[in-house]
Design a protein around this motif. Structure first.
Motif, PDB file in Angstrom:
ATOM      1  N   VAL B 103     -49.540 -35.441  41.558  1.00  0.00           N
ATOM      2  CA  VAL B 103     -49.556 -34.233  42.380  1.00  0.00           C
ATOM      3  C   VAL B 103     -49.279 -33.030  41.500  1.00  0.00           C
ATOM      4  CG1 VAL B 103     -48.400 -32.992  44.236  1.00  0.00           C
ATOM      5  CG2 VAL B 103     -48.731 -35.434  44.411  1.00  0.00           C
ATOM      6  N   PHE B 104     -50.065 -31.983  41.673  1.00  0.00           N
ATOM      7  CA  PHE B 104     -49.800 -30.698  41.039  1.00  0.00           C
ATOM      8  C   PHE B 104     -49.611 -29.654  42.138  1.00  0.00           C
ATOM      9  CE2 PHE B 104     -52.792 -32.771  38.012  1.00  0.00           C
ATOM     10  CZ  PHE B 104     -52.027 -32.747  36.857  1.00  0.00           C
ATOM     11  N   HIS B 105     -48.599 -28.816  41.956  1.00  0.00           N
ATOM     12  CA  HIS B 105     -48.433 -27.664  42.838  1.00  0.00           C
ATOM     13  C   HIS B 105     -48.664 -26.429  41.978  1.00  0.00           C
ATOM     14  CE1 HIS B 105     -45.679 -25.182  45.718  1.00  0.00           C
ATOM     15  NE2 HIS B 105     -46.950 -25.043  46.022  1.00  0.00           N
ATOM     16  N   LEU B 106     -49.771 -25.725  42.255  1.00  0.00           N
ATOM     17  CA  LEU B 106     -50.208 -24.598  41.430  1.00  0.00           C
ATOM     18  C   LEU B 106     -49.829 -23.282  42.101  1.00  0.00           C
ATOM     19  CD1 LEU B 106     -53.793 -25.927  40.606  1.00  0.00           C
ATOM     20  CD2 LEU B 106     -51.640 -26.342  39.386  1.00  0.00           C
ATOM     21  N   VAL B 107     -49.202 -22.407  41.331  1.00  0.00           N
ATOM     22  CA  VAL B 107     -48.717 -21.128  41.868  1.00  0.00           C
ATOM     23  C   VAL B 107     -49.407 -19.995  41.122  1.00  0.00           C
ATOM     24  CG1 VAL B 107     -46.660 -19.658  42.109  1.00  0.00           C
ATOM     25  CG2 VAL B 107     -46.517 -22.114  42.577  1.00  0.00           C
ATOM     26  N   GLY B 110     -50.472 -13.457  37.904  1.00  0.00           N
ATOM     27  CA  GLY B 110     -51.280 -12.567  37.068  1.00  0.00           C
ATOM     28  C   GLY B 110     -52.735 -12.987  36.941  1.00  0.00           C
ATOM     29  N   GLY B 111     -53.368 -13.342  38.046  1.00  0.00           N
ATOM     30  CA  GLY B 111     -54.780 -13.694  37.994  1.00  0.00           C
ATOM     31  C   GLY B 111     -55.057 -15.120  37.591  1.00  0.00           C
ATOM     32  N   SER B 112     -54.005 -15.859  37.247  1.00  0.00           N
ATOM     33  CA  SER B 112     -54.192 -17.262  36.895  1.00  0.00           C
ATOM     34  C   SER B 112     -53.179 -18.106  37.675  1.00  0.00           C
ATOM     35  CB  SER B 112     -54.004 -17.439  35.388  1.00  0.00           C
ATOM     36  OG  SER B 112     -54.331 -18.760  35.031  1.00  0.00           O
ATOM     37  N   TYR B 113     -53.008 -19.334  37.289  1.00  0.00           N
ATOM     38  CA  TYR B 113     -52.093 -20.247  37.983  1.00  0.00           C
ATOM     39  C   TYR B 113     -51.238 -21.001  36.980  1.00  0.00           C
ATOM     40  CZ  TYR B 113     -54.657 -19.551  42.313  1.00  0.00           C
ATOM     41  OH  TYR B 113     -55.203 -18.992  43.416  1.00  0.00           O
ATOM     42  N   TYR B 114     -50.023 -21.291  37.351  1.00  0.00           N
ATOM     43  CA  TYR B 114     -49.228 -22.218  36.540  1.00  0.00           C
ATOM     44  C   TYR B 114     -48.781 -23.388  37.417  1.00  0.00           C
ATOM     45  CZ  TYR B 114     -44.967 -20.295  38.648  1.00  0.00           C
ATOM     46  OH  TYR B 114     -43.985 -19.910  39.533  1.00  0.00           O
ATOM     47  N   VAL B 115     -48.280 -24.437  36.752  1.00  0.00           N
ATOM     48  CA  VAL B 115     -47.857 -25.653  37.452  1.00  0.00           C
ATOM     49  C   VAL B 115     -46.378 -25.516  37.799  1.00  0.00           C
ATOM     50  CG1 VAL B 115     -47.621 -28.152  37.327  1.00  0.00           C
ATOM     51  CG2 VAL B 115     -49.520 -27.011  36.140  1.00  0.00           C
ATOM     52  N   PHE B 116     -46.087 -25.438  39.085  1.00  0.00           N
ATOM     53  CA  PHE B 116     -44.680 -25.397  39.501  1.00  0.00           C
ATOM     54  C   PHE B 116     -44.133 -26.816  39.638  1.00  0.00           C
ATOM     55  CE2 PHE B 116     -41.118 -25.006  42.399  1.00  0.00           C
ATOM     56  CZ  PHE B 116     -40.457 -23.906  41.899  1.00  0.00           C
ATOM     57  N   ASN B 117     -44.905 -27.709  40.282  1.00  0.00           N
ATOM     58  CA  ASN B 117     -44.502 -29.115  40.438  1.00  0.00           C
ATOM     59  C   ASN B 117     -45.557 -30.036  39.855  1.00  0.00           C
ATOM     60  OD1 ASN B 117     -43.757 -27.648  43.311  1.00  0.00           O
ATOM     61  ND2 ASN B 117     -42.090 -28.921  42.573  1.00  0.00           N
ATOM     62  N   ASP B 118     -45.096 -31.106  39.223  1.00  0.00           N
ATOM     63  CA  ASP B 118     -45.980 -32.120  38.644  1.00  0.00           C
ATOM     64  C   ASP B 118     -45.278 -33.465  38.829  1.00  0.00           C
ATOM     65  OD1 ASP B 118     -47.487 -33.820  37.023  1.00  0.00           O
ATOM     66  OD2 ASP B 118     -47.486 -32.476  35.284  1.00  0.00           O
ATOM     67  N   ILE B 119     -45.892 -34.341  39.610  1.00  0.00           N
ATOM     68  CA  ILE B 119     -45.318 -35.673  39.851  1.00  0.00           C
ATOM     69  C   ILE B 119     -46.369 -36.714  39.494  1.00  0.00           C
ATOM     70  CG2 ILE B 119     -44.277 -37.257  41.522  1.00  0.00           C
ATOM     71  CD1 ILE B 119     -43.447 -34.876  43.224  1.00  0.00           C
ATOM     72  N   PHE B 120     -46.008 -37.628  38.585  1.00  0.00           N
ATOM     73  CA  PHE B 120     -46.947 -38.639  38.090  1.00  0.00           C
ATOM     74  C   PHE B 120     -46.350 -40.027  38.291  1.00  0.00           C
ATOM     75  CE2 PHE B 120     -48.337 -41.654  34.946  1.00  0.00           C
ATOM     76  CZ  PHE B 120     -49.705 -41.448  34.815  1.00  0.00           C
ATOM     77  N   ARG B 121     -47.158 -40.927  38.839  1.00  0.00           N
ATOM     78  CA  ARG B 121     -46.744 -42.318  38.984  1.00  0.00           C
ATOM     79  C   ARG B 121     -47.908 -43.244  38.694  1.00  0.00           C
ATOM     80  NH1 ARG B 121     -41.537 -44.680  39.643  1.00  0.00           N
ATOM     81  NH2 ARG B 121     -40.244 -43.119  40.666  1.00  0.00           N
ATOM     82  N   LEU B 122     -47.662 -44.270  37.889  1.00  0.00           N
ATOM     83  CA  LEU B 122     -48.615 -45.362  37.784  1.00  0.00           C
ATOM     84  C   LEU B 122     -48.558 -46.175  39.075  1.00  0.00           C
ATOM     85  CD1 LEU B 122     -47.924 -46.533  34.119  1.00  0.00           C
ATOM     86  CD2 LEU B 122     -49.984 -45.374  34.960  1.00  0.00           C
TER      87      LEU B 122
END
Lengths: 125, 125
Positions: B103-107, B110-122
């Motif tokens: 899961v990525f939560h993109l915020v 300034g005209g672009s986005y950064y990753v606020f949340n990143d959850i990774f599971r195999l």
């Protein structure tokens, strides 16, 4: 606002899946008019449409089993919580569980939380 | 703010995994100091810690392949986007891909986005 987001996520998912597995028609009060559900390739918005979709799913008996549950605060200030679940789903008389992934985005409201985002996918191998 | 969140999610993940698979040490500008990563059972906060974790992962070659990608706006007003990916990961000389959910939560910023949340599971079967 300090939220124990991991405990909250565990309590929410425990409640959610218990309610889903016993009577999913009663999940409506967890969603609002602007809530969204992606269920496989279908997208719905609003509590009414979401519950209609869930009730229409072609199984009578269902049991969710959580394999992993991870939570993070999804905002620096609002107290909202992002939850990712991976798990297994057993429907009707099937012997083989289906693996799934699901994301809930929980937003606080009046001392409780509602589901703003809900994304569900079966994991086919 | 009207965002074509599905296109945004597709562009972001395409860029993210291409960069991850070619040189993951360069992903730092996608995270901020308050960004969070859950990678399996590890939790990190801040771009520096997140990149240290990603770089330390015990493989040299890696290739992500997306199976499903779903996106929803995660806020009624801010333009942020929630993305759930399920896919397969091939590392080093392994012949069998591993399934994963992320899961990525993109915020927006300034005209672009950064990753606020990143959850990774195999997804183990």
């Amino acid at each position: 606002m300090a939220v124990n987001f991991q405990s909250l996520a565990e309590e929410f998912t425990k409640f959610y899946y218990a309610q889903f597995d016993s009577d999913r028609s009663q999940l409506g009060n967890l969603y609002r008019d602007h809530s969204m559900l992606t269920f496989e390739t279908s997208q719905m918005q609003g509590a009414k449409s979401i519950i209609e979709k869930l009730v229409s799913l072609p199984f009578q008996k269902v049991a969710h089993r959580i394999s992993t549950l991870d939570a993070q605060p999804s905002s620096p200030d609002v107290g909202s919580v992002l939850v990712m679940v991976t798990g297994e789903l057993l429907v009707d008389e099937e012997q083989n569980p289906q693996r799934y992934s699901q994301v809930f985005h929980l937003v606080p409201e009046g001392g409780s939380y509602y589901v703003f985002n809900d994304i569900f996918r079966l994991n086919y191998s």
